[in-house]
Design a protein around this motif. Structure first.
Motif, short mmCIF file in Angstrom:
data_model
loop_
_atom_site.label_atom_id
_atom_site.label_comp_id
_atom_site.label_asym_id
_atom_site.label_seq_id
_atom_site.Cartn_x
_atom_site.Cartn_y
_atom_site.Cartn_z
N TYR A 50 0.86 -1.18 0.00
CA TYR A 50 0.00 0.00 0.00
C TYR A 50 0.90 1.23 0.00
O TYR A 50 1.91 1.28 0.70
N ALA A 51 0.51 2.21 -0.80
CA ALA A 51 1.27 3.47 -0.83
C ALA A 51 0.32 4.63 -1.03
O ALA A 51 -0.72 4.50 -1.66
N SER A 52 0.69 5.76 -0.46
CA SER A 52 -0.08 6.98 -0.69
C SER A 52 0.92 8.13 -0.81
O SER A 52 1.99 8.10 -0.21
N VAL A 61 -2.87 10.68 -3.85
CA VAL A 61 -2.94 9.49 -4.71
C VAL A 61 -2.69 8.29 -3.82
O VAL A 61 -1.78 8.29 -2.99
N LEU A 62 -3.52 7.26 -3.99
CA LEU A 62 -3.39 6.04 -3.19
C LEU A 62 -3.35 4.83 -4.11
O LEU A 62 -4.02 4.82 -5.14
N TYR A 82 -12.21 -19.43 -3.86
CA TYR A 82 -13.20 -18.38 -4.06
C TYR A 82 -12.55 -17.00 -4.09
O TYR A 82 -13.18 -16.02 -3.76
N TYR A 83 -11.30 -16.91 -4.42
CA TYR A 83 -10.63 -15.62 -4.40
C TYR A 83 -9.63 -15.51 -5.53
O TYR A 83 -9.07 -16.49 -5.99
N PRO A 84 -9.40 -14.29 -5.99
CA PRO A 84 -8.38 -14.06 -7.02
C PRO A 84 -6.99 -14.04 -6.37
O PRO A 84 -6.87 -13.77 -5.17
N TYR A 85 -5.98 -14.30 -7.15
CA TYR A 85 -4.62 -14.29 -6.63
C TYR A 85 -4.00 -12.89 -6.69
O TYR A 85 -3.03 -12.62 -6.01
N HIS A 86 -4.56 -12.00 -7.50
CA HIS A 86 -4.04 -10.64 -7.64
C HIS A 86 -5.18 -9.63 -7.62
O HIS A 86 -6.21 -9.84 -8.26
N LYS A 87 -4.99 -8.53 -6.89
CA LYS A 87 -5.96 -7.43 -6.85
C LYS A 87 -5.18 -6.12 -6.77
O LYS A 87 -4.16 -6.05 -6.10
N THR A 88 -5.68 -5.08 -7.46
CA THR A 88 -5.06 -3.76 -7.37
C THR A 88 -6.12 -2.68 -7.19
O THR A 88 -7.28 -2.86 -7.57
N ASN A 89 -5.70 -1.56 -6.64
CA ASN A 89 -6.54 -0.38 -6.48
C ASN A 89 -5.67 0.84 -6.74
O ASN A 89 -4.51 0.88 -6.33
#
Length: 180
Positions: A50-52, A61-62, A82-89
């Motif tokens: 996580y970075a901001s 910006v986050l 039931y879950y993805p291996y990669h997620k981004t925001n």
């Protein structure tokens, strides 16, 4: 019996299937599930970054990235994927306390994943790329009341977040938050 063993034992008895929803207040949350049919807990490894960065007094910006490995254990039985291996925001936030206005636009991406190990679904969940928008106002002369309008999946892209469930679209909420 120590508390860790007790929690692990109780968790194995519960019919839990836990997922990390995109709409979670903590979008980087990664959770685990137990498979009650076999009583086994599956071990995985993962990482959250996580970075901001504050561009100015009003703009920030986050960004975040989450990774979760495939199971590291090899128990007999079915692993419920039931879950993805990669997620981004990635988000841009505006906050101006003197005017009472705040807003955020966020891009969420979730990797595709296969749940082919989970009968009767035997399906894949496609990747999803979504945009969210939040706008809020705090009345400067009455700072105890904050109104917030949030739109998840602003572009109404139909997506499936859990294997075997219906695709969902836009979700709009209006919230009034009063501080006592």
């Amino acid at each position: 019996m120590d508390s860790v063993a007790l929690v692990a034992g109780v968790t194995q008895l519960l019919p839990v299937g836990v997922v990390s929803p995109n709409e979670s207040a903590d979008p980087t949350a990664i959770l685990q599930s137990a498979v009650p049919a076999t009583g086994n807990l599956y071990v995985t490894m993962g990482a959250d970054l996580y970075a901001s960065y504050q561009l100015s007094k009003q703009f920030t910006v986050l960004g975040s990235y989450s990774y979760l490995s495939k199971p590291l254990t090899s128990y007999v039985g079915q692993f419920q994927n039931y879950y993805p291996y990669h997620k981004t925001n990635l988000a841009l936030r505006f906050n101006d306390p003197p005017s009472g206005i705040f807003a955020e636009v966020r891009h969420r991406w979730t990797d595709a994943y296969s749940s082919s190990d989970v009968p009767p679904f035997f399906t894949s969940v496609p990747a999803a790329s979504l945009v969210d928008l939040t706008f809020g106002y705090t009345i400067p002369s009455y700072s105890k009341l904050r109104l917030t309008l949030s739109v998840s999946n602003l572009l109404d892209h139909r997506y499936q977040s859990i294997a075997g469930t219906p695709a969902v679209g836009r979700l709009t909420t209006l919230q009034a938050h009063y501080t006592l």
